[in-house]
Design a protein around this motif. Structure first.
Motif, mmCIF file in Angstrom:
data_model
loop_
_atom_site.group_PDB
_atom_site.id
_atom_site.type_symbol
_atom_site.label_atom_id
_atom_site.label_comp_id
_atom_site.label_asym_id
_atom_site.label_seq_id
_atom_site.Cartn_x
_atom_site.Cartn_y
_atom_site.Cartn_z
ATOM 1 N N GLY A 1 99.559 58.125 15.530
ATOM 2 C CA GLY A 1 100.241 57.069 16.255
ATOM 3 C C GLY A 1 99.970 55.719 15.617
ATOM 4 N N LEU A 2 100.836 54.761 15.875
ATOM 5 C CA LEU A 2 100.723 53.421 15.301
ATOM 6 C C LEU A 2 99.392 52.775 15.665
ATOM 7 N N ASP A 3 99.055 52.773 16.945
ATOM 8 C CA ASP A 3 97.805 52.191 17.437
ATOM 9 C C ASP A 3 96.604 52.962 16.872
ATOM 10 N N TYR A 4 96.650 54.277 17.001
ATOM 11 C CA TYR A 4 95.546 55.137 16.546
ATOM 12 C C TYR A 4 95.279 54.967 15.055
ATOM 13 N N ASP A 5 96.327 55.031 14.235
ATOM 14 C CA ASP A 5 96.126 55.006 12.790
ATOM 15 C C ASP A 5 95.577 53.665 12.315
ATOM 16 N N ILE A 6 96.056 52.567 12.904
ATOM 17 C CA ILE A 6 95.529 51.255 12.509
ATOM 18 C C ILE A 6 94.052 51.151 12.859
ATOM 19 N N ALA A 7 93.698 51.556 14.097
ATOM 20 C CA ALA A 7 92.295 51.480 14.515
ATOM 21 C C ALA A 7 91.415 52.401 13.673
ATOM 22 N N LYS A 8 91.913 53.593 13.393
ATOM 23 C CA LYS A 8 91.142 54.549 12.585
ATOM 24 C C LYS A 8 90.852 53.988 11.201
ATOM 25 N N ALA B 1 87.335 51.512 7.109
ATOM 26 C CA ALA B 1 87.080 50.485 6.091
ATOM 27 C C ALA B 1 85.844 49.664 6.429
ATOM 28 N N GLY B 2 85.479 49.636 7.719
ATOM 29 C CA GLY B 2 84.286 48.913 8.146
ATOM 30 C C GLY B 2 83.036 49.773 8.229
ATOM 31 N N GLY B 3 83.159 51.072 7.881
ATOM 32 C CA GLY B 3 81.990 51.933 7.830
ATOM 33 C C GLY B 3 81.800 52.862 9.004
ATOM 34 N N TYR B 4 82.851 53.079 9.811
ATOM 35 C CA TYR B 4 82.724 53.917 11.005
ATOM 36 C C TYR B 4 83.873 54.929 11.076
ATOM 37 N N LYS B 5 83.616 56.014 11.807
ATOM 38 C CA LYS B 5 84.625 57.050 11.995
ATOM 39 C C LYS B 5 85.077 57.062 13.448
ATOM 40 N N LEU B 6 86.372 56.899 13.683
ATOM 41 C CA LEU B 6 86.916 56.917 15.032
ATOM 42 C C LEU B 6 86.949 58.340 15.570
ATOM 43 N N VAL B 7 86.350 58.545 16.731
ATOM 44 C CA VAL B 7 86.444 59.807 17.459
ATOM 45 C C VAL B 7 87.125 59.469 18.784
ATOM 46 N N GLY B 8 88.428 59.728 18.855
ATOM 47 C CA GLY B 8 89.209 59.300 20.002
ATOM 48 C C GLY B 8 89.204 60.306 21.138
ATOM 49 N N GLN B 9 89.288 59.797 22.364
ATOM 50 C CA GLN B 9 89.406 60.633 23.549
ATOM 51 C C GLN B 9 90.583 60.146 24.379
ATOM 52 N N ARG C 1 81.990 46.000 16.434
ATOM 53 C CA ARG C 1 83.072 45.012 16.477
ATOM 54 C C ARG C 1 83.232 44.312 15.142
ATOM 55 N N ASP C 2 82.120 43.908 14.549
ATOM 56 C CA ASP C 2 82.168 43.206 13.272
ATOM 57 C C ASP C 2 82.695 44.111 12.157
ATOM 58 N N GLY C 3 82.286 45.388 12.186
ATOM 59 C CA GLY C 3 82.789 46.329 11.196
ATOM 60 C C GLY C 3 84.295 46.532 11.321
ATOM 61 N N PHE C 4 84.774 46.629 12.555
ATOM 62 C CA PHE C 4 86.213 46.784 12.810
ATOM 63 C C PHE C 4 86.972 45.572 12.264
ATOM 64 N N ASN C 5 86.496 44.365 12.595
ATOM 65 C CA ASN C 5 87.190 43.155 12.144
ATOM 66 C C ASN C 5 87.227 43.061 10.631
ATOM 67 N N ALA C 6 86.100 43.401 9.990
ATOM 68 C CA ALA C 6 86.055 43.366 8.525
ATOM 69 C C ALA C 6 87.020 44.394 7.935
ATOM 70 N N GLY C 7 87.028 45.587 8.512
ATOM 71 C CA GLY C 7 87.928 46.629 8.034
ATOM 72 C C GLY C 7 89.385 46.273 8.243
ATOM 73 N N LYS D 1 90.713 43.305 8.148
ATOM 74 C CA LYS D 1 91.101 42.376 7.079
ATOM 75 C C LYS D 1 91.362 43.126 5.779
ATOM 76 N N ILE D 2 90.551 44.136 5.516
ATOM 77 C CA ILE D 2 90.718 44.917 4.285
ATOM 78 C C ILE D 2 92.060 45.650 4.280
ATOM 79 N N ILE D 3 92.401 46.330 5.391
ATOM 80 C CA ILE D 3 93.636 47.125 5.378
ATOM 81 C C ILE D 3 94.879 46.238 5.460
#
Length: 270
Positions: free
Chosen positions: A68-75, A80-88, A242-248, A250-252
C-alpha cells in the motif's frame, strides 16, 4: 661508481615486517566494517519496530497488510533509518491503547490530535478527506458546520484527526458515527442508510468497486471539499526511532524511492 647500500639488520627487518602486518590487519578490519555497513543497508540486522496500521484502507494499506502507498513509504523510510517495519492490522483506537500500554512501538497515519507524550515524525503522506453524498440527493454542504444537518458516517478517530471545527460538530451530533471498517461507510451511503460519508476520496472510490452485487456502487456521488488536506505522521514511543524514520524519509525522497512508490499506486508522482 654505484652507491653501496648496506644490508638491513635483522632487528630492522623485523620491525618492517611487523609494521606491514599491522597495516594488513587494519585494512582487513576496515573492509569487514564496510561490508557490515553494506549488509545493514540491504536489510540485514535491522531492529524490528512493531507498528499499528489501522484496518485495510486501499490504496494506502492493502488487505494483505503488507503493501500500500502508506505502508510502503513508512517501510522504506524506516529501513533507510535502520529499522524494520512489522505492521499489525488493528482498529486505530485499539492500536492507540496498545501503544500507550507499551504493546506497540508506534502507529502509522496519525497526527498530534491523538495527544499523548510520544514522538511524532515529520509528515510522510497527505490524505484528502471529503464529504461524499449521493448526487441524486442534492445536499447543500459548503462548510464543516453544515454536516450537523445530516447523518454522518466517518472513519475511526476522525473526530481526533480532522481538526477542532469537526470535533465540535461530531461531539454534539447525535447522527454521527465512526466505523473501523471503511467499506461499511460506502455500504451505508449507497443503501440510503446515511446522508454523508466523511473520509479520504481514494479510499471511498476503491471500496465502491468492492460492494456486494445487490448494492449499486455505481450511483453518482458528489464530493464536497470542505476539509483541508490532512497531513499524516507516524508516532513512536522512542525518540531514536522517530529520528531514524525522519532521516530515512529524507533519504527516500532524495533518491527517488518515494516518488516511485507514489507512481506505483496513483500513476503519477506529486
Amino acid at each position: 661508481m654505484p652507491l653501496h647500500r648496506p644490508s638491513q639488520s635483522p632487528a630492522r627487518a623485523g620491525k618492517r615486517s611487523l609494521f606491514a602486518l599491522t597495516r594488513a590487519i587494519a585494512r582487513a578490519v576496515a573492509c569487514a566494517g564496510a561490508l557490515g555497513c553494506a549488509a545493514r543497508a540491504h536489510g540485514a540486522g535491522l531492529q524490528d519496530v512493531h507498528v499499528g496500521m489501522g484496518l485495510p484502507k486501499p490504496p494506502y494499506i492493502m488487505e494483505s497488510g503488507e503493501a500500500g502507498l502508506d505502508y510502503d513509504i513508512a517501510k522504506q523510510a524506516l529501513a533507510a533509518g535502520g529499522y524494520k517495519l512489522v505492521g499489525q492490522l488493528l482498529p486505530q483506537t485499539r492500536a492507540l491503547a496498545m501503544l500507550r500500554g507499551g504493546q506497540l512501538d508506534g502507529m502509522l497515519s496519525t497526527n498530534e490530535g491523538i495527544g499523548g507524550q510520544d514522538y511524532f515524525t515529520d509528515t510522510y503522506i497527505v490524505y484528502q478527506n471529503v464529504a461524499t453524498t449521493l448526487s441524486s440527493r442534492h445536499l447543500d454542504i459548503r462548510r464543516i458546520e453544515d454536516l450537523a444537518n445530516y447523518s454522518v458516517a466517518a472513519f475511526q478517530s476522525a473526530s481526533m484527526l480532522l481538526g477542532e471545527r469537526f470535533r465540535l460538530v461530531a461531539s454534539k451530533h447525535q447522527g454521527y458515527r465512526e466505523y473501523a471498517s471503511q467499506i461499511t461507510q460506502d455500504k451505508l451511503l449507497f443503501m440510503g442508510r446515511i446522508d454523508v460519508v466523511v473520509g479520504d476520496h481514494l479510499i471511498f472510490r476503491y471500496f465502491s468497486g468492492k460492494l456486494e452485487a445487490q448494492i449499486d456502487g455505481t450511483q453518482a456521488v458528489t464530493q464536497h471539499r470542505i476539509f483541508p488536506e490532512s497531513p499524516r505522521k507516524a508516532v513512536f514511543r522512542e525518540a531514536r526511532v522517530r529520528d531514524g524514520f525522519n532521516a530515512g524519509l529524507k533519504i527516500i525522497r532524495a533518491n527517488g524511492t518515494y516518488d516511485a512508490i507514489v507512481k506505483q499506486y496513483l500513476g503519477s508522482a506529486p
